[in-house]
Design a protein around this motif. Structure first.
Motif, PDB file in Angstrom:
ATOM      1  N   THR A  57     -88.037  45.010  83.917  1.00  0.00           N
ATOM      2  CA  THR A  57     -87.215  45.511  84.906  1.00  0.00           C
ATOM      3  C   THR A  57     -85.701  44.782  84.926  1.00  0.00           C
ATOM      4  OG1 THR A  57     -88.054  44.181  86.549  1.00  0.00           O
ATOM      5  CG2 THR A  57     -88.784  46.525  86.440  1.00  0.00           C
ATOM      6  N   GLN A  58     -85.852  43.424  84.468  1.00  0.00           N
ATOM      7  CA  GLN A  58     -84.631  42.527  84.380  1.00  0.00           C
ATOM      8  C   GLN A  58     -84.009  42.731  83.188  1.00  0.00           C
ATOM      9  OE1 GLN A  58     -86.223  38.648  85.242  1.00  0.00           O
ATOM     10  NE2 GLN A  58     -86.825  39.086  87.380  1.00  0.00           N
ATOM     11  N   GLY A  59     -84.379  43.564  82.176  1.00  0.00           N
ATOM     12  CA  GLY A  59     -83.760  43.693  80.894  1.00  0.00           C
ATOM     13  C   GLY A  59     -84.163  43.071  79.787  1.00  0.00           C
ATOM     14  N   GLN A  60     -85.331  42.147  80.091  1.00  0.00           N
ATOM     15  CA  GLN A  60     -85.683  41.040  78.873  1.00  0.00           C
ATOM     16  C   GLN A  60     -87.082  42.124  78.223  1.00  0.00           C
ATOM     17  OE1 GLN A  60     -87.126  37.505  80.917  1.00  0.00           O
ATOM     18  NE2 GLN A  60     -85.268  36.902  81.421  1.00  0.00           N
ATOM     19  N   LEU A  61     -87.202  41.819  77.080  1.00  0.00           N
ATOM     20  CA  LEU A  61     -88.214  42.547  76.334  1.00  0.00           C
ATOM     21  C   LEU A  61     -89.568  41.567  76.419  1.00  0.00           C
ATOM     22  CD1 LEU A  61     -86.155  43.337  73.096  1.00  0.00           C
ATOM     23  CD2 LEU A  61     -86.583  44.900  75.008  1.00  0.00           C
ATOM     24  N   THR A  62     -90.518  42.433  76.395  1.00  0.00           N
ATOM     25  CA  THR A  62     -92.058  41.734  76.247  1.00  0.00           C
ATOM     26  C   THR A  62     -92.088  41.499  74.783  1.00  0.00           C
ATOM     27  OG1 THR A  62     -93.158  43.845  75.869  1.00  0.00           O
ATOM     28  CG2 THR A  62     -92.756  42.998  78.209  1.00  0.00           C
ATOM     29  N   GLN A  66     -90.718  43.237  71.527  1.00  0.00           N
ATOM     30  CA  GLN A  66     -90.235  42.539  70.357  1.00  0.00           C
ATOM     31  C   GLN A  66     -90.912  42.663  68.933  1.00  0.00           C
ATOM     32  OE1 GLN A  66     -89.848  38.524  71.723  1.00  0.00           O
ATOM     33  NE2 GLN A  66     -88.048  38.760  73.085  1.00  0.00           N
ATOM     34  N   ALA A  67     -91.856  42.713  68.830  1.00  0.00           N
ATOM     35  CA  ALA A  67     -92.962  42.909  67.723  1.00  0.00           C
ATOM     36  C   ALA A  67     -92.702  44.131  67.236  1.00  0.00           C
ATOM     37  CB  ALA A  67     -94.301  42.500  68.068  1.00  0.00           C
ATOM     38  N   ARG A  68     -92.851  45.283  67.891  1.00  0.00           N
ATOM     39  CA  ARG A  68     -92.536  46.455  67.560  1.00  0.00           C
ATOM     40  C   ARG A  68     -91.201  46.791  66.856  1.00  0.00           C
ATOM     41  NH1 ARG A  68     -90.280  50.946  69.217  1.00  0.00           N
ATOM     42  NH2 ARG A  68     -89.415  50.111  71.132  1.00  0.00           N
ATOM     43  N   ARG A  69     -90.046  46.324  67.654  1.00  0.00           N
ATOM     44  CA  ARG A  69     -88.819  46.454  67.091  1.00  0.00           C
ATOM     45  C   ARG A  69     -88.624  45.593  65.854  1.00  0.00           C
ATOM     46  NH1 ARG A  69     -84.407  46.432  71.962  1.00  0.00           N
ATOM     47  NH2 ARG A  69     -85.247  48.182  73.105  1.00  0.00           N
ATOM     48  N   LEU A  70     -89.462  44.548  65.472  1.00  0.00           N
ATOM     49  CA  LEU A  70     -89.311  43.621  64.325  1.00  0.00           C
ATOM     50  C   LEU A  70     -89.878  44.489  63.244  1.00  0.00           C
ATOM     51  CD1 LEU A  70     -89.691  40.085  65.778  1.00  0.00           C
ATOM     52  CD2 LEU A  70     -87.650  41.003  64.596  1.00  0.00           C
TER      53      LEU A  70
END
Length: 91
Positions: A57-62, A66-70
């Protein structure tokens, strides 16, 4: 008829090696392990409230996001590299 003996497990292991090959077996086991972890996480979250974590909710990625995007980025780079190698003239 209840439990499997050592001979049964050896037959199962031999069948797995024949089906998947010795080189693909570790990758297959790793994939099954990931799938089971994801399934377990989804089952445990089913009974809980589906409120997003504070980091999301604060705009940070879990870490999972992050792993999925990488992984997606790596797949795109592999595809791009393969396309470039096909386009190069053979000398």
């Amino acid at each position: 008829m209840g439990s499997l003996s050592l001979a049964h497990w050896l037959i199962v292991a031999a069948a797995a090696v024949l089906l998947f090959g010795a080189k693909k077996l570790p990758d297959t086991a790793r994939s099954v392990g990931r799938s089971l972890r994801i399934f377990k996480a989804e089952v445990t979250q089913e009974g809980q409230d589906q409120e997003p974590p504070a980091a999301v909710t604060q705009g940070q990625l879990t870490v999972e996001e992050q792993a999925r995007r990488l992984e997606e980025q790596a797949a795109r780079l592999r595809a791009q590299s393969a396309a470039e190698s096909r386009d190069k003239p053979v000398t």
